[in-house]
Design an enzyme around this catalytic site. Structure first.
Site, short mmCIF file in Angstrom:
data_model
loop_
_atom_site.label_atom_id
_atom_site.label_comp_id
_atom_site.label_asym_id
_atom_site.label_seq_id
_atom_site.Cartn_x
_atom_site.Cartn_y
_atom_site.Cartn_z
N ASP A 174 0.85 -1.18 0.00
CA ASP A 174 0.00 0.00 0.00
C ASP A 174 0.90 1.25 0.00
O ASP A 174 1.99 1.25 0.56
CB ASP A 174 -0.90 -0.01 1.25
CG ASP A 174 -2.08 0.93 1.14
OD1 ASP A 174 -2.34 1.47 0.05
OD2 ASP A 174 -2.77 1.13 2.16
N HIS A 175 0.41 2.31 -0.63
CA HIS A 175 1.07 3.62 -0.62
C HIS A 175 2.56 3.56 -0.96
O HIS A 175 3.41 4.09 -0.23
CB HIS A 175 0.87 4.30 0.73
CG HIS A 175 -0.52 4.80 0.98
ND1 HIS A 175 -0.83 5.70 1.95
CD2 HIS A 175 -1.70 4.51 0.36
CE1 HIS A 175 -2.13 5.97 1.94
NE2 HIS A 175 -2.67 5.24 0.98
N GLN A 199 -3.37 2.75 9.26
CA GLN A 199 -4.74 2.56 8.78
C GLN A 199 -4.96 1.09 8.41
O GLN A 199 -4.02 0.36 8.12
CB GLN A 199 -5.05 3.44 7.58
CG GLN A 199 -4.21 3.13 6.35
CD GLN A 199 -4.60 3.96 5.14
OE1 GLN A 199 -5.44 4.84 5.22
NE2 GLN A 199 -3.99 3.68 4.00
N TYR A 294 6.60 18.74 4.46
CA TYR A 294 5.23 18.96 3.99
C TYR A 294 4.16 18.45 4.96
O TYR A 294 2.99 18.37 4.61
CB TYR A 294 5.09 18.40 2.58
CG TYR A 294 5.88 19.26 1.61
CD1 TYR A 294 5.27 20.31 0.94
CD2 TYR A 294 7.25 19.10 1.48
CE1 TYR A 294 6.01 21.15 0.12
CE2 TYR A 294 8.00 19.94 0.67
CZ TYR A 294 7.37 20.96 0.00
OH TYR A 294 8.10 21.83 -0.80
N GLU A 340 -3.94 19.80 14.18
CA GLU A 340 -2.88 20.29 13.29
C GLU A 340 -2.10 21.44 13.91
O GLU A 340 -0.89 21.56 13.70
CB GLU A 340 -3.50 20.74 11.96
CG GLU A 340 -4.06 19.61 11.13
CD GLU A 340 -4.72 20.10 9.85
OE1 GLU A 340 -4.46 19.50 8.78
OE2 GLU A 340 -5.48 21.09 9.90
N LYS A 407 -10.60 8.27 -8.20
CA LYS A 407 -11.99 8.17 -7.76
C LYS A 407 -12.96 8.78 -8.76
O LYS A 407 -14.06 8.24 -8.97
CB LYS A 407 -12.14 8.88 -6.41
CG LYS A 407 -11.63 8.09 -5.22
CD LYS A 407 -11.61 8.92 -3.95
CE LYS A 407 -12.93 9.61 -3.69
NZ LYS A 407 -12.91 10.33 -2.39
#
Length: 485
Positions: A174-175, A199, A294, A340, A407
């Protein structure tokens, strides 16, 4: 199924100035005009015809236009590098990478980049790929990623003479991110995602996008902290002497704090742009600067405390993560949560644009998508990023970023400001179909666009719902510009 039809979209403004042509894959942009603001949108409505060139590819992952007037692509599951004639869809397999490890997740044969001097008679007929592999062939799977260089033989139309550029990079199901390209500085740039940690089935694995290697780890070629990073390397895989020092250490790391940056492109003046997936909102478009942070996983999109907290499952206490059931909306009380605004770092850099920033009371449980509720979340899942230069091609498109979306099954155009440090207006959506758009290539004149689609997966429908039935599975779609009205 996609059939031949016309599409119409609008723009406004004067014609664009000329700029030097670039390679059709848009990897190195040089010699552009000054930042004088003269490449505003041209007037008129652009029209396109569309057709399906072929279908049935085994999860195509990357596609580029080659100097032989063929479309080159990788198949993530099929493990092939394939060349396709865009006129009739005829395929030629350049190589099958048998040792690529593919498990049913997002692993397999991934990136693709062609050497800028391929087929120029200079002895550098090189093609670069990346893929996941299992370092231990026993029952347990231990994934890593490598970047490998092959040499193309035009007589046999095959790839051979494999040479590993770098091995032992992080790999996951994944990712993986896995965007590879040549820069105008003749360096290789490569994105590695956060591996899908924190996750689902990987919920107890910590996100390491903020971690940086020590000098000892770099000397030992321990690349385990390269997750959530954009790398910059010499063509032989070594660390460039002018790479940024981050916390006093020079490594392959060019920037960090990334979640899943699947798009990477150079624009005017050598500026580097990336896009990446947000978790439930705030997909990002970023201007990448060396050594900058980032924000992930502490910040998603802008640092605004909107619709996101960092829920660190790996640090759960007193009930440990392994004893908890995954919940994508409200984590158990033992999972620490951080707003955040609690994050502070001198090199933190906010994005140029998000898809989309929403308020804290946004309903992430939209029933319109049923059990595929994530399709209704305010994200598009950006899967590629390409710079569209001004001066030729489609009027009004110059000095823009083009990005495909998984998507939404659409192409988005993001207009850049003259200096490339911000965006102008709202993104424009094109070529909407019920598909998962994986990547984009362009003809040398920039008037024909080629989009590859996922073989299967979930996508949005025109009525705002979700489906697992895509229209053009494992296909190459062609969108040809026919003029402006």
């Amino acid at each position: 199924m996609l059939t031949t039809m016309s599409w119409g979209f609008a723009g406004c403004g004067p014609a664009e100035p000329q700029e030097d042509p670039v390679g059709a894959d848009g990897q190195a942009v040089v010699g552009e005009p000054g930042d004088d603001g003269s490449d505003a949108d041209a007037a008129g409505e652009a029209s396109f015809t569309s057709r399906e060139i072929l279908r049935g590819l085994s999860y195509p992952m990357r596609i580029v236009w080659g100097p032989d007037d063929r479309l080159w692509l990788t198949e993530r599951v099929g493990k092939r590098v394939v060349r396709v004639n865009p006129e009739d869809g005829a395929q030629t397999t350049a190589i099958t990478v048998e040792e690529a490890f593919q498990s049913g997740g997002q692993d397999g044969l991934l990136a693709l980049a062609l050497h800028p001097e391929l087929l120029q008679g200079k002895g550098r007929d090189y093609v670069y790929v990346s893929y996941t592999y299992d370092v231990d062939p026993g029952p347990a799977v231990e994934r890593r990623t490598k970047i490998r260089r092959y040499t193309y033989d035009p007589a046999t139309e095959t790839l051979g003479s494999p040479h590993d550029v770098i091995t032992g990079l992080p790999g996951s199901d994944d990712h993986n991110s896995a965007r590879l390209l040549f820069g105008p500085d003749r360096r290789l740039y490569y994105t590695i995602g956060d591996q899908g940690n924190n996750q689902f089935a990987r919920k107890c694995n910590p996100i390491r996008a903020q971690e940086l290697p020590t000098a000892a780890e770099v000397a030992a070629q321990d690349w385990s902290k390269y997750v959530g990073k954009i790398l910059r390397m010499n063509l032989d895989g070594s660390i460039p002497e002018d790479n940024p020092k981050i916390d006093g250490i020079r490594s392959h790391i060019y920037s960090y704090g990334h979640r899943n940056a699947q798009g990477l492109t150079f624009g005017r003046g050598g500026k580097l742009y990336a896009n990446e997936h947000g978790p439930k909102s705030d997909d990002e478009v970023n201007l990448i600067r060396p050594g900058k942070n980032y924000g992930w996983p502490h910040v998603v999109g802008y640092q605004d405390d909107k619709a996101y907290t960092y829920d660190n499952w790996s640090a759960a206490s007193p009930t440990p993560c392994e004893d908890l059931a995954w919940d994508d909306h409200v984590p158990p009380a033992s999972v620490p949560r951080q707003p955040e605004s609690a994050f502070s770092h001198p090199d933190f850099t906010e994005p140029l644009l998000t898809f989309y920033t929403v308020e804290n009371d946004y309903n992430f449980r939209d029933t319109a998508c049923g059990f595929l509720e994530y399709i209704c979340w305010p994200t598009i899942a950006p899967s590629s990023l390409h710079y569209y230069p001004a001066g030729y091609g489609i009027p009004g498109w110059g000095h823009s970023l083009l990005m495909t979306a998984l998507k939404k099954g659409a192409l988005y155009r993001v207009k850049l400001s003259p200096n490339g440090k911000s965006v102008v207006g709202e993104p424009v959506e094109y070529f909407k179909t019920i598909n998962r758009y994986r990547d984009l290539a362009m003809s040398p004149d920039r008037r024909t666009l080629y989009v590859i689609t996922d073989t299967a997966g979930n996508a949005s429908t025109p009525d705002g719902g979700a489906t697992w039935l895509v229209e053009n599975p494992g296909a190459i779609l062609e969108f040809k510009y026919t003029g402006s009205n």
